[in-house]
Design a protein around this motif. Structure first.
Motif, PDB file in Angstrom:
ATOM      1  N   LYS A   1      18.905 -36.746   5.683  1.00 56.15           N
ATOM      2  CA  LYS A   1      19.847 -36.454   4.601  1.00 56.15           C
ATOM      3  C   LYS A   1      19.532 -37.219   3.319  1.00 56.15           C
ATOM      4  CE  LYS A   1      23.853 -36.304   7.778  1.00 56.15           C
ATOM      5  NZ  LYS A   1      25.254 -36.771   7.906  1.00 56.15           N
ATOM      6  N   LEU A   2      18.566 -38.114   3.345  1.00 54.79           N
ATOM      7  CA  LEU A   2      18.405 -39.109   2.292  1.00 54.79           C
ATOM      8  C   LEU A   2      17.583 -38.585   1.111  1.00 54.79           C
ATOM      9  CD1 LEU A   2      18.902 -42.092   1.458  1.00 54.79           C
ATOM     10  CD2 LEU A   2      16.744 -42.639   2.608  1.00 54.79           C
ATOM     11  N   VAL A   3      18.106 -38.787  -0.073  1.00 54.50           N
ATOM     12  CA  VAL A   3      17.388 -38.538  -1.321  1.00 54.50           C
ATOM     13  C   VAL A   3      17.255 -39.878  -2.047  1.00 54.50           C
ATOM     14  CG1 VAL A   3      17.464 -37.429  -3.600  1.00 54.50           C
ATOM     15  CG2 VAL A   3      18.197 -36.169  -1.551  1.00 54.50           C
ATOM     16  N   THR A   4      16.044 -40.237  -2.404  1.00 58.08           N
ATOM     17  CA  THR A   4      15.822 -41.477  -3.155  1.00 58.08           C
ATOM     18  C   THR A   4      15.989 -41.198  -4.643  1.00 58.08           C
ATOM     19  OG1 THR A   4      14.312 -42.368  -1.488  1.00 58.08           O
ATOM     20  CG2 THR A   4      14.175 -43.299  -3.715  1.00 58.08           C
ATOM     21  N   LEU A   5      16.848 -41.979  -5.263  1.00 57.03           N
ATOM     22  CA  LEU A   5      17.134 -41.835  -6.690  1.00 57.03           C
ATOM     23  C   LEU A   5      16.954 -43.190  -7.355  1.00 57.03           C
ATOM     24  CD1 LEU A   5      20.105 -40.028  -8.381  1.00 57.03           C
ATOM     25  CD2 LEU A   5      19.743 -42.461  -8.825  1.00 57.03           C
ATOM     26  N   PHE A   6      16.077 -43.254  -8.348  1.00 52.79           N
ATOM     27  CA  PHE A   6      15.918 -44.475  -9.132  1.00 52.79           C
ATOM     28  C   PHE A   6      16.845 -44.391 -10.339  1.00 52.79           C
ATOM     29  CE2 PHE A   6      11.494 -44.274  -7.283  1.00 52.79           C
ATOM     30  CZ  PHE A   6      11.678 -45.342  -6.413  1.00 52.79           C
ATOM     31  N   GLN A   7      17.741 -45.364 -10.457  1.00 53.00           N
ATOM     32  CA  GLN A   7      18.640 -45.372 -11.601  1.00 53.00           C
ATOM     33  C   GLN A   7      17.840 -45.535 -12.890  1.00 53.00           C
ATOM     34  OE1 GLN A   7      22.729 -47.164 -10.824  1.00 53.00           O
ATOM     35  NE2 GLN A   7      21.404 -48.459  -9.547  1.00 53.00           N
ATOM     36  N   SER A   8      18.310 -44.861 -13.914  1.00 50.66           N
ATOM     37  CA  SER A   8      17.538 -44.818 -15.154  1.00 50.66           C
ATOM     38  C   SER A   8      18.087 -45.788 -16.188  1.00 50.66           C
ATOM     39  CB  SER A   8      17.544 -43.399 -15.724  1.00 50.66           C
ATOM     40  OG  SER A   8      18.839 -43.049 -16.187  1.00 50.66           O
TER      41      SER A   8
ATOM     42  N   CYS B   1      30.726 -43.526   9.812  1.00 51.23           N
ATOM     43  CA  CYS B   1      31.431 -42.242   9.755  1.00 51.23           C
ATOM     44  C   CYS B   1      31.227 -41.564   8.405  1.00 51.23           C
ATOM     45  CB  CYS B   1      32.918 -42.449  10.021  1.00 51.23           C
ATOM     46  SG  CYS B   1      33.349 -42.607  11.765  1.00 51.23           S
ATOM     47  N   SER B   2      31.215 -42.354   7.347  1.00 52.55           N
ATOM     48  CA  SER B   2      30.957 -41.779   6.020  1.00 52.55           C
ATOM     49  C   SER B   2      29.548 -41.214   5.938  1.00 52.55           C
ATOM     50  CB  SER B   2      31.162 -42.841   4.932  1.00 52.55           C
ATOM     51  OG  SER B   2      32.512 -43.210   4.826  1.00 52.55           O
ATOM     52  N   MET B   3      28.575 -41.955   6.472  1.00 54.02           N
ATOM     53  CA  MET B   3      27.201 -41.446   6.489  1.00 54.02           C
ATOM     54  C   MET B   3      27.103 -40.167   7.309  1.00 54.02           C
ATOM     55  SD  MET B   3      24.794 -44.826   6.892  1.00 54.02           S
ATOM     56  CE  MET B   3      25.077 -46.342   5.965  1.00 54.02           C
ATOM     57  N   GLN B   4      27.817 -40.122   8.435  1.00 52.41           N
ATOM     58  CA  GLN B   4      27.794 -38.942   9.297  1.00 52.41           C
ATOM     59  C   GLN B   4      28.432 -37.751   8.602  1.00 52.41           C
ATOM     60  OE1 GLN B   4      26.411 -38.554  12.407  1.00 52.41           O
ATOM     61  NE2 GLN B   4      26.958 -36.387  12.198  1.00 52.41           N
ATOM     62  N   ALA B   5      29.533 -37.984   7.882  1.00 49.12           N
ATOM     63  CA  ALA B   5      30.244 -36.896   7.219  1.00 49.12           C
ATOM     64  C   ALA B   5      29.458 -36.305   6.062  1.00 49.12           C
ATOM     65  CB  ALA B   5      31.602 -37.399   6.721  1.00 49.12           C
ATOM     66  N   ALA B   6      28.599 -37.108   5.446  1.00 46.65           N
ATOM     67  CA  ALA B   6      27.863 -36.666   4.256  1.00 46.65           C
ATOM     68  C   ALA B   6      26.862 -35.565   4.596  1.00 46.65           C
ATOM     69  CB  ALA B   6      27.134 -37.844   3.634  1.00 46.65           C
ATOM     70  N   ASP B   7      26.722 -34.633   3.680  1.00 46.44           N
ATOM     71  CA  ASP B   7      25.656 -33.634   3.789  1.00 46.44           C
ATOM     72  C   ASP B   7      24.365 -34.157   3.165  1.00 46.44           C
ATOM     73  OD1 ASP B   7      27.263 -31.406   4.934  1.00 46.44           O
ATOM     74  OD2 ASP B   7      28.350 -31.640   3.041  1.00 46.44           O
ATOM     75  N   ALA B   8      24.496 -35.049   2.199  1.00 44.61           N
ATOM     76  CA  ALA B   8      23.337 -35.701   1.584  1.00 44.61           C
ATOM     77  C   ALA B   8      23.722 -37.142   1.284  1.00 44.61           C
ATOM     78  CB  ALA B   8      22.903 -34.984   0.312  1.00 44.61           C
ATOM     79  N   LEU B   9      22.755 -38.024   1.432  1.00 44.92           N
ATOM     80  CA  LEU B   9      22.915 -39.434   1.092  1.00 44.92           C
ATOM     81  C   LEU B   9      21.989 -39.771  -0.064  1.00 44.92           C
ATOM     82  CD1 LEU B   9      22.799 -40.939   4.712  1.00 44.92           C
ATOM     83  CD2 LEU B   9      24.845 -40.699   3.282  1.00 44.92           C
ATOM     84  N   ILE B  10      22.465 -40.590  -0.969  1.00 47.72           N
ATOM     85  CA  ILE B  10      21.631 -41.079  -2.068  1.00 47.72           C
ATOM     86  C   ILE B  10      21.318 -42.544  -1.820  1.00 47.72           C
ATOM     87  CG2 ILE B  10      21.570 -41.667  -4.521  1.00 47.72           C
ATOM     88  CD1 ILE B  10      23.178 -39.169  -5.098  1.00 47.72           C
ATOM     89  N   GLY B  11      20.028 -42.876  -1.804  1.00 45.17           N
ATOM     90  CA  GLY B  11      19.576 -44.259  -1.741  1.00 45.17           C
ATOM     91  C   GLY B  11      18.929 -44.631  -3.056  1.00 45.17           C
ATOM     92  N   LEU B  12      19.178 -45.850  -3.522  1.00 40.66           N
ATOM     93  CA  LEU B  12      18.770 -46.236  -4.866  1.00 40.66           C
ATOM     94  C   LEU B  12      17.473 -47.032  -4.914  1.00 40.66           C
ATOM     95  CD1 LEU B  12      22.282 -47.156  -6.312  1.00 40.66           C
ATOM     96  CD2 LEU B  12      21.067 -44.961  -6.417  1.00 40.66           C
ATOM     97  N   HIS B  13      16.777 -47.123  -3.800  1.00 37.00           N
ATOM     98  CA  HIS B  13      15.423 -47.680  -3.813  1.00 37.00           C
ATOM     99  C   HIS B  13      14.610 -47.032  -2.700  1.00 37.00           C
ATOM    100  CE1 HIS B  13      15.734 -50.390  -0.290  1.00 37.00           C
ATOM    101  NE2 HIS B  13      16.948 -50.709  -0.716  1.00 37.00           N
ATOM    102  N   ALA B  14      13.306 -47.222  -2.736  1.00 36.39           N
ATOM    103  CA  ALA B  14      12.401 -46.439  -1.899  1.00 36.39           C
ATOM    104  C   ALA B  14      12.368 -46.872  -0.437  1.00 36.39           C
ATOM    105  CB  ALA B  14      10.985 -46.493  -2.480  1.00 36.39           C
ATOM    106  N   GLN B  15      13.023 -47.981  -0.085  1.00 33.34           N
ATOM    107  CA  GLN B  15      12.994 -48.458   1.287  1.00 33.34           C
ATOM    108  C   GLN B  15      14.327 -48.308   2.011  1.00 33.34           C
ATOM    109  OE1 GLN B  15      11.062 -52.357   1.579  1.00 33.34           O
ATOM    110  NE2 GLN B  15       9.799 -51.835  -0.177  1.00 33.34           N
TER     111      GLN B  15
ATOM    112  N   ASP C   1      12.303 -61.367  -2.634  1.00 35.42           N
ATOM    113  CA  ASP C   1      11.498 -60.384  -1.893  1.00 35.42           C
ATOM    114  C   ASP C   1      12.317 -59.564  -0.894  1.00 35.42           C
ATOM    115  OD1 ASP C   1      11.997 -62.439  -0.113  1.00 35.42           O
ATOM    116  OD2 ASP C   1       9.921 -62.668   0.554  1.00 35.42           O
ATOM    117  N   ILE C   2      13.531 -59.170  -1.279  1.00 35.33           N
ATOM    118  CA  ILE C   2      14.351 -58.305  -0.439  1.00 35.33           C
ATOM    119  C   ILE C   2      13.938 -56.851  -0.658  1.00 35.33           C
ATOM    120  CG2 ILE C   2      16.298 -59.923  -0.429  1.00 35.33           C
ATOM    121  CD1 ILE C   2      17.625 -58.091  -2.556  1.00 35.33           C
ATOM    122  N   SER C   3      14.296 -55.995   0.286  1.00 35.14           N
ATOM    123  CA  SER C   3      13.859 -54.597   0.186  1.00 35.14           C
ATOM    124  C   SER C   3      14.485 -53.895  -1.017  1.00 35.14           C
ATOM    125  CB  SER C   3      14.179 -53.840   1.472  1.00 35.14           C
ATOM    126  OG  SER C   3      15.559 -53.876   1.771  1.00 35.14           O
ATOM    127  N   GLY C   4      15.684 -54.311  -1.442  1.00 39.38           N
ATOM    128  CA  GLY C   4      16.286 -53.706  -2.621  1.00 39.38           C
ATOM    129  C   GLY C   4      15.496 -53.941  -3.887  1.00 39.38           C
TER     130      GLY C   4
END
Length: 327
Positions: free
Chosen positions: A117-124, A91-105, A247-250
């Motif tokens: 809705k997904l934007v990939t963001l690499f933490q700095s 429900c939270s994912m559905q409600a969001a207008d944009a989602l931030i994912g912290l890795h490329a997968q 070797d996890i996707s994260g």
């Protein structure tokens, strides 16, 4: 911006929230961090953690239906809570207008309908003050660090357990920085210290202490069984510190599928083999160092700020489009 972690917390969510506050304020936004939301008005709402922030997300969407919402997905959201608590998390994912994912997968690991809705963001991470790293060949020890609070998701004692399997002449010593998540993990860590002469538990360190630990280490082990995109990997790459990772996707979503320093998640023997390889083969260790050096440029504050702005812009555009479709 809401985060479950309060002021002064050492939790990763708190560090992320405060770093994002700084980056967004540098871009001209006014940002308040809260741990509870009671319907206060704002122009845009960012929620760290889809499941833990579910009630705040629901209240915001009901209180401010015309305002954009960004939800940042954590590792537990993606790899645990969307299955254990699907109603709230999805429900939270559905409600969001944009989602931030912290890795490329991340896009491969969430429902397909949300990928638009997904934007990939690499933490700095800031590039650390220059430290002269001791050559492994001239040091008494070959130091390996593990950084993060001790808990199940991090598989925190995998590296010292692997160190037990190394040959007697190995110089590897494992240092773990982080608090124990609970009494059980504290007991496990203390027992490991007593039984394993290759292991040191340092407890929680401040930022300067972490930087010093990295500077004095030859490797960092990231042993997590689930991970949304650990900031310590960014820090290691910016510090030029080779990483050995499960070797996890994260992890592969940060380091790339061609990175040479993986081992099968949870496999103590395989991790011991990779550690021994890194200690005994200078060319392999240098290969890892060259790879993290090449990756360092994707973990700059400037790129993280750019990704944040991208997520905000996407949320505004999608919310505007949602309102237009209702009019």
């Amino acid at each position: 911006m809401i985060t479950p972690a309060g002021p002064g917390s050492k939790a990763g969510n708190r560090a992320t929230a405060e770093r994002w506050q700084t980056l967004l304020e540098q871009a001209g936004h006014k940002v308040s961090i809260v741990t509870a939301y009671h319907g206060e008005p704002c122009d845009l709402f960012i929620a760290l953690h889809a499941w833990r922030s579910h009630e705040a997300i629901r209240l915001f969407r009901n209180s401010c239906p015309g305002k954009p919402l960004v939800v940042a997905l954590t590792g537990t959201d993606i790899y645990r809570h969307q299955y254990e608590y699907p109603e709230q998390t999805l429900c939270s994912m559905q409600a969001a207008d944009a989602l931030i994912g912290l890795h490329a997968q991340v896009g491969d690991d969430i429902p397909e309908r949300f990928r638009i809705k997904l934007v990939t963001l690499f933490q700095s991470a800031d590039r650390p003050t220059v430290h002269k790293r001791k050559a492994a060949s001239t040091s008494l020890y070959f130091d390996v660090c593990v950084i993060g609070h001790l808990r199940d998701e991090k598989d925190s004692l995998r590296a010292p357990q692997a160190a037990r399997l190394l040959p007697a002449n190995s110089r590897i010593r494992v240092s773990c920085a982080g608090n124990a998540h609970d009494a059980h993990w504290e007991q496990l860590a203390k027992q490991e210290v007593q039984e394993n002469p290759r292991f040191k538990w340092l407890g929680a360190l401040e930022k300067n202490g972490i930087a010093g630990l990295m500077a004095n280490s030859q490797l960092l082990v990231m042993s997590s069984v689930m991970e949304g995109g650990a900031n310590v990997v960014s820090e290691a790459c910016r510090a030029g510190l080779p990483v050995i990772a499960s070797d996890i996707s994260g992890n592969t979503g940060l380091l790339g599928k061609d990175y040479a320093g993986y081992y099968p998640v949870g496999d103590t023997g395989a991790l011991a083999d990779v550690l021994e390889h890194a200690e005994s083969d200078a060319e392999f260790l240098e290969q890892l160092r060259e790879q993290v050096d090449q990756l360092a440029s994707q973990f700059t504050p400037e790129k993280e700020q750019e990704s944040l702005e991208q997520a905000l812009s996407l949320a505004v555009q999608r919310r505007s489009g949602a309102l237009d479709s209702l009019s």
